[in-house]
Each structure stands twice: as structure tokens, then as C-alpha cells.
Design an enzyme around this catalytic site. Structure first.
Site: not given
Ligand code: BGC
Length: 755
Positions: A227
């Protein structure tokens, strides 16, 4: 692309560098070897592609916002979700996006999780099957998905540091299970690890979850991406199974990988493997590119409306107030009628190219009055707005109040603090009920809310976060163009403190203990036999369905054979409609505590008035097993099971008892500390102890005593006998039972289990 050959030509630095992003949204290119970049974008209910003409990585192109996951799961419709996936895949093709970041399959453990709107359900079977359809749909267009957030991201509070403390059984039966079918059946191109820790280990560096479970047990063949910002220790993470770090750490973590290889802390093969996995997906993206793809936004908007309508859940419909009678004077009240809340805040936020609200959509059906009623920028009553709305309601024959959570109450990044909707909206609904007996509430929210006014309103339509076409979808249902057919993918408890996670959410400091174990959602409410506001799987229709003729292909079956279940459903009303038929399995008697019932099948069917259809379910071994911590695996225990067919988890229409005959046995070892009860409960061990009990009773002269004892004393003695470890028999029998006797019994039992 000859991947192995390419890797053999890469320098150590190039390999390490390939394992992190080029920027926020791209993998790295290796130009001298002809390896291009690949773009990834959020997701999951629309395309949030960065507008590359802007420097702001949060500025995304105009796109189509579909209903959020909380709504999608209520469709209970795999085909519908597949179609959504296909559309998303096509959008990605048209925009040259290689992987869309979603879907999110995490369990909705508490109604308070700020990101619940991005998650499907409290039930792992539903969550994983809906996720599988979503993934299959996207990937049918040769675009990848990123199943997220693996694992146990069930709250926003301290999401980057909190450790979810979860038992082995709950992990397997609930939290892993939510991902398992999606991985095994749909093979997402990528999996995104979560920010949090599970049992003390960051998900981004957990060899157990990323390698042992995901790859070795489930056969995952893609790459794992962190993530955004989830990497703590990159050198630990890579061999644990984290292939790609996102976004870029500006080369800092790449340098650490290089250094670790140089000093022998990290085998170079681990880096080879991560590169191979990343390049395999880059290659898949390149070879699947469809330059002829066209993104027809209007067609996708229409699909969004279609899906949204099929996800809406009718929770109450007293006096059949819905569908609305167009001949009566109708008022739409509430800001959400004009400016709907149709998606949640954070990384899934779509820059919608258009939004249709219920007020303008209603023009197609009839003329309605409108009053804003409340503000959404803060939770305070605006007296002028309230008075205007109450007056309009009083002058009308029906008041439809559009209410729900605002962005201040629910978002990525923070959890809710209570289960209420804004107080100013509750006040508005109560005041409207004072003057208007025909009040309908239309809700917009990502997770359960309390409804203090429920008994005073005639109808409630739960729309969740219905996507940019929500207004059209609402009017189709409200004006009866279509019958509602969504069913709740989660229980609505009466109050927050009824929820099983209540005492342990969001935990203390960096620790959250999942003490409710496997009893999440309806598994808990059913076991406690607790009243709920609305049960899992519940949703009303404008038509009626009759369930009949439940048949099974065998009354007795082995775990490997499984079972085939058939039944007939008939539309007995006068309107066409869809019905989500649910199959639950209930273990009649088990050696471990199990939920009263668990969802093991669902099918959504469409029926014209008077039409019947046969519904078929195939149940496999897993439909009957539980996860045993003794064998660290799923265990099939012989016994009777009830097959329950329901229109909701608390509206079981048909049932049938079947018997599973299993040859499997749990291992058992006896020693002098084993209790008599444990031995008596084990079919194979029991015969070995019978003589000892007889000897003991006669040595103690208990036969005659027993017959003279009262029932209560007998019960007490029997219970004590069961609780006695074997060695206690020596002293209680005054040495007549010897340590040698006990050693012999243990040996005989252990011999039995080693055969
Ligand atoms: C979120 C993800 C997301 C990623 C990219 C993260 O903060 O938890 O779900 O895909 O950011 O935006």
C-alpha cells in the site's frame, strides 16, 4: 519479452530499482533493455487516473463513478459485478492503465471503520465471491487488479502502525477467507498488502501471509505491491514476498536492497524473483493492450445507474407506500436529493464527469416539491431550512427525505465515533413525521446507521453510496419502474454497543485485539439470539417470491463428494423482480464452537410475474469444514448438517438435514494430565477408558451410593469425573488405580492414534 534473459542483463542497481515505483503511479522503465513503464490507478469503483497534464498527483481525469463496494455487495449478483469489472477494464484499456487498484475485500468488522464503504461485507464468503467477480470482469479485458488491503485492515485509526491481534482460527475463517476465493478463483494480477501489522508483524514484511498463505497455499502467481507508503523495513519485506514498493522512495530503499545483497544479508535470487514477478505482469499488460478500446462515458453512466438500482435495499415499506403514487403531491426533502452523497472520500474518490440527482431525475416521472432541509458543512440545525422543509412536508401528501452520512462523518483516514447520522438530519426527520404520516427516508451511507425515527416513517430505502447515477437509480425504485432487489451485506445492529467488536475497537495504542474471534457480524448476533435492526441478507421487494421443492442429490455424502442442492423459486407477485436466494449451512453438533449458520451460496435470479426457476447450488468440502488449530488446517467432521435456504439470514424458507460421513480424525494424545471428559468425548479414545471408570466406581463402592444420591449430586459427581485429569484417579481411588494403569491407558490410546 524473454524475462529471465532480461533479468540476467540487469545490474544489481537496476534490479533493486525496478522493485519500487518511478513516481506515484508508474512502475519503472529500464530503457536500455526496452522495458517500459506501466501505469497503475485507483480504483476501485471507477478510474482515478492522474491527469498527467497536472503536477498534482491527486488531480484525476474526468471519469465515471460506479456504486461503492458497500453497495455493490448488496446486489448479491456475480454477473452484475462481472459486468462492472468489464467496464472498468475497458476504461483502463482506453486510458492505458495496466492495473486498477482494487477491489478491497476486507471484512467490515465494526460499523465504525471509516473505509467500510470501500469494503463489501461482514461475511467472508460474500466478500470473496463478489471480489472474485469484480476481478474476473476487469481481467477479462486484459487489465490487472490489485486485491487489497491484505490483511486485516479493518479500521483507519492508526492504520499505519496498529497490530491486529487475531486468533489463527479467526484469521482463516474470517479475515483470510475474505481474500481466499478471490485469489484462488480469479487470480488477481497483483495483491496490495495493508499498512497495519497482524499479530505484531507488518503486512509488508510478513512471510507467513505474503508467501506461505498467498503463494504456497493459494497459488497466487502475480506480484505483491505495498500500500502507498506501507514499507517499513524494505530488506525484510522483499524476501518475505513484497515485490514492488509504491510509490517511489526516491531510491532510498532501493539503495538499502543493493547494500543488503552486497553484504550477504539478502540473497540476490530474492531480487531476481521479485523482478521476474513484476516483469511477468508488465509483459501481460503489454501483450494485452487494446489500442482500439473506446471509453463511452455515457454508456458507463447508464451501467452505473443500472447497477445502482440493483444494489438498493428496501428496508421498510409499510402500507406499500412505495412505489410512490405519482398522482399524489410529493415533496423531496434534504440536500442529498439535489446534491447526493454518492461516493466516499480518500483514494477512491472519482472525478465524475456528471452526476444525476434524484430531484432532476424525478422530472421524468412527476413534478415534486423540494426543500433543502439541512446543511452538510456542519452538524447544526438551520432553523430556516428546517421550518421551510416542515412546511413543505405538511402541505404535501408524501415526504421523501434524502438523508445519511456526510463526508465529515465517514471517510478514508479516520473512523466514525458513533453510528448516528447527523443530529440535524434526525431532528428534521422527526419534525417531518410530526406533520406528515407518509414519510419515506432514502439513505446515503457506507456502513450501518442508527434509525431512531424508524417506527415513525413508512419506508426506508438504503442506497449506500450509489455512484454518480444514484439519482436516476433512486427514481427508478421510488417510482416503481423497477422492483428493489438488494439485500444487506451486513447486519444493522440496534445500537453500536451490540456489535461484537464494541469492546475492542479501535483498540488501545497500537494494539487491537479481535477478541470476538470468529463471531463477526451475523455469526455473533445469531449465536447470541439478539434482536437486530435489520439482519444480514435482508431486503424487501415490490413483488413476492415463493420458495419450494428443496432437493439434494444425496442424504449422506463424503467431504470430497460434496452436495448438490436444488430448489424452485416462483415470482408470485404482479411485478417482475430479482431475488437473491441465500444458502446457509448449519452444523447440528460440533466438537468446537461454531456459528449457528454460515453463508455458503447465493444466486440472484430474475423472474417475470408468475415465472418459476430452478436454482442450483454446489457445496464442496469447504462448505462444511471448520478451521482446526490442532491441525492448522480445515477439518471435515462427520455429522448432521442443515441446509438452510433463505430470503435473508433470518427468513429461512426451506431446510433439510443431511449427513456428512468423513474419514478424517483430529489427532489426539493422552497423558496423565488429560481430562476424563476429553477422552470420553473422543470416539476412538473412549473405549480405552471404560474399564478404568468401572474399576474406579467399584473400588470406591460408588454403584450403590450412586443409586441413593439425588439427581443434583449425581450431576455434580459426573461433571467432576469428567473434569478430572487421569492422574487424579490415583489419589481419589486411594491408590487402587495406579500410575502404571494410567500410563498403560495413555499408551493404548496413543497407539490407536498413531496407527
Ligand atoms: C490507499 C490505497 C490506495 C493507495 C493509492 C492508499 O493510501 O490505502 O487503497 O490504492 O493509497 O492511492
Amino acid at each position: 519479452m524473454d524475462i529471465k534473459n532480461l533479468i540476467s542483463q540487469m545490474t544489481l542497481e537496476e534490479m533493486a530499482s525496478l522493485c519500487s515505483g518511478a513516481d506515484f503511479w508508474h512502475t519503472k522503465a529500464v530503457e536500455r533493455l526496452g522495458i517500459p513503464q506501466m501505469m497503475v490507478s485507483d480504483g476501485p469503483h471507477g478510474l482515478r487516473k492522474q491527469d498527467l497534464s497536472s503536477d498534482n498527483f491527486n488531480q484525476s481525469i474526468k471519469a465515471v463513478c460506479f456504486p461503492a463496494a458497500c453497495a455493490l455487495a448488496c446486489s448479491f449478483d456475480k454477473d452484475l459485478i462481472f459486468r462492472l469489472g468489464e467496464a472498468l477494464g475497458n476504461e483502463c484499456q482506453a486510458e492505458d492503465v495496466g492495473v486498477i487498484l482494487g477491489p478491497g475485500a476486507n471484512i467490515k468488522r465494526s460499523p465504525l471503520c471509516g473505509r467500510n464503504f470501500e469494503y463489501f461485507s461482514e461475511d467472508p464468503y460474500l466478500a470473496s465471491n463478489i471480489a472474485a467477480s469484480h476481478i474476473k470482469g476487469v481481467q477479462s479485458r486484459n487489465v490487472g487488479t490489485s486485491l487489497k488491503h491484505f490483511l486485516a485492515n479493518n479500521q483507519e485509526n492508526r492504520r499505519m502502525s496498529v497490530s491486529a491481534q487475531i486468533s489463527e482460527r479467526a484469521l482463516h475463517e474470517i479475515y483470510l477467507a475474505a481474500f481466499e476465493t478471490a485469489v484462488k478463483e480469479a487470480q488477481p494480477w497483483t495483491v496490495m498488502c495493508s499498512y497495519n501489522k497482524v499479530n505484531g508483524v507488518y503486512s509488508s514484511e510478513n512471510p507467513w501471509s505474503l508467501t506461505e498463505i498467498l503463494r504456497e497455499k493459494w497459488g497466487f502467481g502475480g506480484f505483491v505491491v505495498s500500500d502507498w507508503g506501507a514499507v517499513s523495513d524494505r530488506v525484510k519485506g522483499l524476501p518475505a514476498g513484497l515485490d514492488l514498493e509504491m510509490p517511489s522512495s526516491g531510491g532510498v530503499n532501493d539503495a538499502r536492497l543493493v547494500e543488503a545483497v552486497k553484504v550477504g544479508q539478502l540473497p540476490e535470487e530474492a531480487l531476481d524473483l521479485a523482478c521476474e514477478r513484476i516483469l511477468t505482469i508488465v509483459e501481460r499488460y503489454l501483450s494485452g493492450r487494446d489500442e482500439s478500446a473506446v471509453w463511452d462515458k455515457d454508456a458507463d453512466h447508464e451501467l452505473s445507474a443500472e447497477i445502482s438500482a440493483q444494489c438498493m435495499v428496501l428496508l421498510k415499506n409499510q402500507d406499500r407506500i412505495l412505489p410512490l403514487d405519482k398522482g399524489r403531491k410529493i415533496a423531496f426533502i434534504g440536500k442529498f436529493a439535489e446534491t447526493p452523497r454518492y461516493q466516499g472520500g480518500g483514494s477512491s474518490h472519482i472525478n465524475s464527469f456528471k452526476v444525476t440527482d434524484a430531484l432532476s431525475a424525478s422530472e421524468k416521472y412527476t413534478k415534486v416539491g423540494y426543500a433543502q432541509g439541512y446543511r452538510t458543512d456542519e452538524d447544526v440545525t438551520d432553523q430556516a431550512l428546517l421550518d421551510e422543509a416542515v412546511e413543505l412536508a405538511a402541505q404535501s401528501e408524501i415526504a421523501v427525505v434524502f438523508a445519511g452520512l456526510t463526508d465529515l462523518f465517514e471517510s478514508e483516514g479516520f473512523d466514525r465515533t458513533h453510528m448516528g447520522i447527523p443530529s440535524c438530519q434526525n431532528e428534521l426527520i422527526e419534525r417531518i413525521c410530526d406533520v406528515q404520516p407518509n414519510t419515506v427516508v432514502v439513505l446515503h451511507n457506507g456502513s450501518p446507521v442508527e434509525m431512531p425515527w424508524l417506527s415513525r416513517v413508512k419506508a426506508v430505502l438504503e442506497c449506500y453510496l450509489g455512484g454518480q447515477a444514484v439519482g436516476e437509480a433512486q427514481c427508478r425504485i421510488l417510482f416503481g419502474e423497477e422492483s428493489p432487489s438488494g439485500k444487506l451485506a451486513e447486519t444493522f445492529p440496534k445500537k453500536l454497543s451490540d456489535n461484537p467488536s464494541f469492546l475492542n475497537f479501535p483498540g488501545e495504542g497500537d494494539l487491537v485485539e479481535y477478541n470476538e474471534g470468529i463471531f463477526v457480524g451475523y455469526r455473533y448476533y445469531d449465536y447470541k439470539d439478539m434482536d437486530v435492526l435489520f439482519p444480514f441478507g435482508f431486503g424487501l421487494s415490490y413483488t413476492t417470491f415463493e420458495y419450494s421443492d428443496l432437493r439434494v442429490n444425496a442424504d449422506s455424502f463424503s467431504p470430497d463428494e460434496g452436495l448438490e442442492v436444488r430448489l424452485t423459486v416462483k415470482n408470485t407477485g404482479d411485478m417482475a423482480g430479482r431475488e437473491a436466494v441465500q444458502l446457509y449451512v448449519s452444523d447440528c453438533k460440533s466438537s468446537v464452537i461454531r456459528p449457528v449458520k454460515e453463508l455458503k451460496g447465493f444466486e440472484k435470479i430474475y423472474l417475470e410475474p408468475g415465472q418459476s426457476r430452478e436454482v442450483v447450488f454446489r457445496l464442496d468440502r469447504r462448505s462444511f469444514t471448520f478451521y482446526s488449530e490442532k491441525i492448522h488446517d480445515w477439518f471435515a467432521e462427520s455429522g448432521d448438517f442443515q441446509i438452510l435456504i433463505g430470503s435473508s439470514s433470518r427468513d429461512i424458507r426451506l431446510s433439510r438435514t443431511v449427513t456428512m460421513v468423513s474419514q478424517e480424525a483430529l489427532p489426539f494424545r493422552a497423558d496423565p494430565n488429560t481430562t476424563m471428559g476429553d477422552i470420553l468425548d473422543n470416539e476412538k479414545a473412549r473405549p480405552h477408558i471404560q474399564k478404568l471408570i468401572d474399576d474406579y466406581i467399584s473400588a470406591m463402592n460408588m454403584e450403590s451410593d450412586m443409586s441413593e444420591l439425588g439427581e443434583a449430586t449425581k450431576l455434580m459427581m459426573e461433571a467432576q469425573l469428567r473434569d478430572n485429569p487421569l492422574h487424579v484417579m490415583v489419589s481419589f481411588s486411594g491408590g487402587k488405580v495406579t500410575h502404571e494403569d494410567i500410563a498403560q491407558i495413555c499408551q493404548a490410546i496413543n497407539q490407536e492414534f498413531s496407527d
